[in-house]
Design a protein around this motif. Sequence first.
Motif, mmCIF file in Angstrom:
data_model
loop_
_atom_site.group_PDB
_atom_site.id
_atom_site.type_symbol
_atom_site.label_atom_id
_atom_site.label_comp_id
_atom_site.label_asym_id
_atom_site.label_seq_id
_atom_site.Cartn_x
_atom_site.Cartn_y
_atom_site.Cartn_z
ATOM 1 N N ALA A 1 0.852 -1.199 0.000
ATOM 2 C CA ALA A 1 0.000 0.000 0.000
ATOM 3 C C ALA A 1 0.881 1.240 0.000
ATOM 4 C CB ALA A 1 -0.930 -0.010 1.200
ATOM 5 N N PHE A 2 0.747 2.053 -1.027
ATOM 6 C CA PHE A 2 1.604 3.230 -1.154
ATOM 7 C C PHE A 2 1.115 4.413 -0.321
ATOM 8 C CE2 PHE A 2 4.924 2.753 -4.486
ATOM 9 C CZ PHE A 2 4.759 1.399 -4.715
ATOM 10 N N ASN A 3 -0.131 4.382 0.130
ATOM 11 C CA ASN A 3 -0.621 5.477 0.981
ATOM 12 C C ASN A 3 -1.810 4.978 1.811
ATOM 13 O OD1 ASN A 3 -2.954 5.544 -0.583
ATOM 14 N ND2 ASN A 3 -2.194 7.196 -1.903
ATOM 15 N N PRO A 4 -2.263 5.788 2.753
ATOM 16 C CA PRO A 4 -3.359 5.331 3.628
ATOM 17 C C PRO A 4 -4.633 4.981 2.859
ATOM 18 C CG PRO A 4 -2.256 7.228 4.602
ATOM 19 C CD PRO A 4 -1.683 7.071 3.217
ATOM 20 N N ALA A 5 -4.940 5.745 1.828
ATOM 21 C CA ALA A 5 -6.166 5.456 1.071
ATOM 22 C C ALA A 5 -6.069 4.083 0.415
ATOM 23 C CB ALA A 5 -6.397 6.532 0.010
ATOM 24 N N ALA A 6 -4.894 3.761 -0.130
ATOM 25 C CA ALA A 6 -4.699 2.461 -0.774
ATOM 26 C C ALA A 6 -4.837 1.345 0.254
ATOM 27 C CB ALA A 6 -3.331 2.408 -1.440
ATOM 28 N N LEU A 7 -4.374 1.616 1.463
ATOM 29 C CA LEU A 7 -4.509 0.619 2.529
ATOM 30 C C LEU A 7 -5.980 0.409 2.868
ATOM 31 C CD1 LEU A 7 -3.140 -1.111 4.788
ATOM 32 C CD2 LEU A 7 -3.332 0.914 6.245
ATOM 33 N N ARG A 8 -6.665 1.527 3.067
ATOM 34 C CA ARG A 8 -8.061 1.444 3.500
ATOM 35 C C ARG A 8 -8.926 0.754 2.438
ATOM 36 N NH1 ARG A 8 -12.337 5.886 4.368
ATOM 37 N NH2 ARG A 8 -13.869 4.680 5.532
ATOM 38 N N ALA A 9 -8.652 1.048 1.174
ATOM 39 C CA ALA A 9 -9.479 0.496 0.098
ATOM 40 C C ALA A 9 -9.245 -0.996 -0.100
ATOM 41 C CB ALA A 9 -9.184 1.240 -1.205
ATOM 42 N N ASN A 10 -8.116 -1.508 0.352
ATOM 43 C CA ASN A 10 -7.766 -2.889 0.011
ATOM 44 C C ASN A 10 -7.584 -3.831 1.182
ATOM 45 O OD1 ASN A 10 -7.275 -2.877 -3.062
ATOM 46 N ND2 ASN A 10 -6.255 -1.019 -2.354
ATOM 47 N N VAL A 11 -7.540 -3.293 2.403
ATOM 48 C CA VAL A 11 -7.154 -4.125 3.546
ATOM 49 C C VAL A 11 -8.144 -5.276 3.787
ATOM 50 C CG1 VAL A 11 -8.297 -2.714 5.314
ATOM 51 C CG2 VAL A 11 -6.230 -4.022 5.890
ATOM 52 N N ASP A 12 -9.399 -5.083 3.419
ATOM 53 C CA ASP A 12 -10.384 -6.146 3.651
ATOM 54 C C ASP A 12 -10.150 -7.370 2.774
ATOM 55 O OD1 ASP A 12 -11.544 -4.570 5.521
ATOM 56 O OD2 ASP A 12 -13.202 -3.885 4.234
ATOM 57 N N ASP A 13 -9.349 -7.225 1.727
ATOM 58 C CA ASP A 13 -9.094 -8.369 0.846
ATOM 59 C C ASP A 13 -7.816 -9.110 1.218
ATOM 60 O OD1 ASP A 13 -11.350 -7.879 -0.665
ATOM 61 O OD2 ASP A 13 -10.311 -6.499 -2.011
ATOM 62 N N VAL A 14 -7.172 -8.685 2.321
ATOM 63 C CA VAL A 14 -5.914 -9.335 2.718
ATOM 64 C C VAL A 14 -6.230 -10.494 3.666
ATOM 65 C CG1 VAL A 14 -3.625 -9.008 3.712
ATOM 66 C CG2 VAL A 14 -4.733 -7.118 2.488
ATOM 67 N N ARG A 15 -5.643 -11.642 3.378
ATOM 68 C CA ARG A 15 -5.813 -12.826 4.226
ATOM 69 C C ARG A 15 -5.337 -12.506 5.640
ATOM 70 N NH1 ARG A 15 -2.291 -16.596 5.209
ATOM 71 N NH2 ARG A 15 -0.848 -15.901 3.575
ATOM 72 N N SER A 16 -6.014 -13.058 6.617
ATOM 73 C CA SER A 16 -5.653 -12.832 8.015
ATOM 74 C C SER A 16 -4.211 -13.290 8.262
ATOM 75 C CB SER A 16 -6.628 -13.615 8.895
ATOM 76 O OG SER A 16 -6.263 -13.474 10.226
ATOM 77 N N GLN B 1 -3.809 10.489 6.360
ATOM 78 C CA GLN B 1 -4.775 9.580 6.994
ATOM 79 C C GLN B 1 -6.173 10.179 6.960
ATOM 80 O OE1 GLN B 1 -1.312 7.862 9.797
ATOM 81 N NE2 GLN B 1 -3.001 8.873 10.841
ATOM 82 N N GLU B 2 -6.236 11.490 7.240
ATOM 83 C CA GLU B 2 -7.549 12.156 7.226
ATOM 84 C C GLU B 2 -8.151 12.131 5.816
ATOM 85 O OE1 GLU B 2 -6.935 16.033 8.842
ATOM 86 O OE2 GLU B 2 -6.881 15.269 10.908
ATOM 87 N N ARG B 3 -7.281 12.369 4.832
ATOM 88 C CA ARG B 3 -7.776 12.386 3.454
ATOM 89 C C ARG B 3 -8.313 11.012 3.052
ATOM 90 N NH1 ARG B 3 -3.596 14.829 -0.590
ATOM 91 N NH2 ARG B 3 -3.671 16.581 0.820
ATOM 92 N N ALA B 4 -7.749 9.985 3.631
ATOM 93 C CA ALA B 4 -8.204 8.631 3.329
ATOM 94 C C ALA B 4 -9.439 8.257 4.146
ATOM 95 C CB ALA B 4 -7.084 7.646 3.610
ATOM 96 N N GLY B 5 -9.796 9.132 5.105
ATOM 97 C CA GLY B 5 -10.978 8.864 5.912
ATOM 98 C C GLY B 5 -10.686 8.137 7.221
ATOM 99 N N TYR B 6 -9.436 8.032 7.594
ATOM 100 C CA TYR B 6 -9.092 7.448 8.898
ATOM 101 C C TYR B 6 -9.130 8.565 9.944
ATOM 102 C CZ TYR B 6 -7.176 3.026 6.980
ATOM 103 O OH TYR B 6 -7.008 1.807 6.388
ATOM 104 N N ASP B 7 -9.798 8.330 11.099
ATOM 105 C CA ASP B 7 -9.749 9.377 12.121
ATOM 106 C C ASP B 7 -8.595 9.151 13.101
ATOM 107 O OD1 ASP B 7 -10.939 7.249 13.301
ATOM 108 O OD2 ASP B 7 -12.916 8.195 13.534
ATOM 109 N N GLN B 8 -7.906 8.034 12.978
ATOM 110 C CA GLN B 8 -6.676 7.848 13.758
ATOM 111 C C GLN B 8 -5.703 6.980 12.971
ATOM 112 O OE1 GLN B 8 -8.392 6.017 17.235
ATOM 113 N NE2 GLN B 8 -8.110 3.986 16.402
ATOM 114 N N ASP B 9 -4.495 6.877 13.457
ATOM 115 C CA ASP B 9 -3.472 6.102 12.776
ATOM 116 C C ASP B 9 -3.913 4.634 12.682
ATOM 117 O OD1 ASP B 9 -1.249 4.926 11.798
ATOM 118 O OD2 ASP B 9 0.125 5.568 13.386
ATOM 119 N N PRO B 10 -4.063 4.091 11.503
ATOM 120 C CA PRO B 10 -4.578 2.723 11.371
ATOM 121 C C PRO B 10 -3.512 1.664 11.652
ATOM 122 C CG PRO B 10 -4.124 3.638 9.205
ATOM 123 C CD PRO B 10 -3.816 4.716 10.194
#
Lengths: 342, 610
Positions: free
Chosen positions: B84-99, B115-124
């Motif tokens: 993930a190159f940035n927080p938004a990329a993380l947020r958009a894709n993290v649900d598809d990552v195997r546990s 992080q705010e721009r990606a919609g995270y209200d705290q450090d993920p």
Amino acid sequence: MATSTSAGQNRRDFVSDQDVRWCPGCGDYSILANVQRVMPDLGVRREDTVFVSGIGCSSRFPYYMNTYGFHTIHGRAPAFATGIKVARPELSVWVVTGDGDGLSIGGNHLLHSIRRNLNIQILLFNNRVYGLTKGQYSPTSEPGMRTKSSPQGSIDYPIDPISFSLSAGATFVARTIDVDAAHMRQTLRLAHEHSGTAFVEILQNCPVFNDGAWSDLQDRKTRVESSLVLEHGKPLVFSSKGSLKGIAVDQGVPSVVELADDDDPVERGVVVHDEHCETTSYAHALATLKRPDFPLPVGVIRQVEKPCYEDLLQQQVEHAIEQQGVGDLGDLLCSGDVWRVD
Amino acid sequence: MKQVHELDHVAIRFAGDSGDGMQLTGTKFTDETALAGNDLSTFPDFPAEIRAPAGTMAGVSGFQIHFSSRDIHTPADEVDLLVAFNPAALRANVDDVRSQAMIIVNSDSFNTRAQERAGYDQDPLPGLRRRFQLVEIPLTTLNREALHGLALTQREIDRCKNFFALGLLCWLYDRPMDATERWLCSKFSADVLEANVRTLRAGYAFGETTELFPTHYSVPAAAIEPGTYRNITGNAALAWGIVAAGARTRRPVFFGAYPITPASEVLHEVARYQNFGIKTFQAEDEIAAVSATIGAAFAGHLAVTVSSGPGFILKQEALGLAVMVELPMVVINVQRAGPATGSPTKTEQGDLLTAVFGRHSQSPIPVLAASTPSDCFDVVLEAFRLAVKFMTPVAVLSESYLASSAEPWKIPDVESLGHSEVVFAEAQDHEEFQPYRRNPETLARPWAIPGTAGLEHRIGGLTKQDITGNVVYEPENHQNMVNLRAEKLERIAHEIPPVQVEGPEGGELVVVGWGGTKGAITAAVEEARSAGHQVSRIHLRHLNPLPADLGDVLQRFRKILLPELNEGQLALLLRAKYLLPVQTFSKISGQPFKIWEIRECIEATLKEDL
């Protein structure tokens, strides 16, 4: 398309076996007869000729020509013709359309086919009304025209086919009249001679839904006064009410100049017609000449040379073959990163 | 030397801003993986916007690749590594990552603002450390250090960081980098070339030396049928199928198109092959594209037009004319999610009924669908074959998912593609030409092209008289011509191959599919069989007409399950035609099926009492 092989073709060779089904008195009969008469003179064999049309009264035209013909869908004839001409540049391709087909539903294709300057002829029959759908106002109808779809009068501002084609970059623009056989045949000959898109507006009468649309031009007695016959290199003069008049253009604005018998029109500021004028402003000024304030120009308004689309495309194909060799499918499939599994 | 773990298969996803070069990074990794001999399947997933605001969810572009030492069918349901190159990329894709799988993030881009721009209200990141193997790497800083001293702007340097990540991944999964370096040499020069090669190698070296990765992985080459292979995307395969159709029939090709996502690459690709004599025409609109195509067919060219849903629908009136005048041509629809503009880069199978019934009145045309990226090549050839043999327009359906996905393709021997000679009508002495006199076997009318003396004739949209082609309005003739056009499709139904059932020829359940769902259905059926279930599978290429024996074959199963990325369009056709209880499994999210979704549906269907 050697001329010799077309020798011996006559008008009857271009008449198909189909019964013509236009209304009695329709201007289309005269156009059909003149096209059939002029075809043998053009040096093109009928099997190398294709007439393409859209939808409307005028678009029945191909059925009556004993050439190849394609009656297509509403407004799209220029696009079909583009495909035919691009595929087979050696064919003589003629588009037949009307004011509704060409300037309303098909305005976009007319614009772009003219812009590309394919070497085709486009004949637009302008009767300023929808005939086949029984009499609604068309995009060239005069404001206020009362029809079934405009009982209080049309509130559309009309489009002018000549201005339209000039704006699209037409390399050949002409206007002729359905009943003036000699003038029409001469115009068609010049259109065919031109290399590039030749756009010809043919003023045509619809005796059923818009009778008299061009009455003063169609009537032999008033035609001289109401039309301005264009000839390259000749001044724009016409006679009206027994006296000679000319057209002057000052800063793009045309005006009528009264001429005495011994006046030299050019000295009096009358414009000398130059159909090859590079800029379009002169031709556009001619397009603004409208009845009843001015005589309506007929003849070749503009004729300039520009390479044709299908030739440029063919050159690209030849250039590509020259640069890369004739394409080989096996080489293509194995180009780039491939690997062997043994 | 670090430890090497051998893996059977791996799915990874690169995700970043649409300007970060994720598609390029993924494509280059794919090329290296193919050369390493793995089977693979890719899934690029990118936004319709060229450059959405940087750092936002709307701008996230992803590229997934699944590679394996055995045969695989899909890009995989979940990924084993997310970059993930940035927080938004993380947020958009993290649900598809195997546990407990690995996530590599560019730690330089994880600041409060991003992080705010990606919609995270705290450090993920703290939360992720518990659920995943989180590896934080300052990609931007490391890339800048690697490129220190080059005469490039900061911006130009930062644009290279995707190749640092690519180098790192090549080390992590033991991929060579030769093809990427070759590609860079062909594409760039001077400092830009130097920068990309240097950061690529720096990324590789970083992997070797850093203590962040105690191990790296190898995925052995798959046992693949011998032959010469290449990677191919669906859109490239469509374009090459068009080139091949011309080459195999020795007829010039006319290609008319108007730019539209996701079909434009076909236009771009075909436009490169003018040396094959192909004439590419970029029309003023979709209607002109199809009209010029039909015009070229009338003139004797192999004619094809390509579009996607919104353009396909605009072509329907002209296609109705092509049905009436019975000219051979191919119309390709790379389907996208709709209705209206919809989601131009997302996948769907929503245009089947439009292809079959989209024209006014009774206007039948054959419809074929491609099932994998490389199958697009074969389907185009088949479409041209039917079009010319039966004198009919033919529709080909592809999908956004196939268009940009890649898979290894065993390059066919050109001779094996077959020759089909095009036969034009010739003038017969003492006989008047009859443009609608049909071949008694195929019901095809003659293809009589302009330039042939003695065959001058007129065609058009008005009702034709049988044999003569003259315009007539007689009721009996109209009925007869409608029947003839329908009968022509019946003849095609008997021409095409019989249904192939994969698995038992009859039994409890058959899963029927069409188009790009083939990979997911195949994998799901395999998994169900491994779990002890008896399941058969049918995948249809010909959707109109359907194979003549399809009804009989389906009768042999108690349950028929049909997963499709629409509300059940093929199911509707099958139920209507065969009066069989076909069950729809529908998904219309713009995304392809996951294997588990179909597997669960198979299990549920097997449990149901009818």
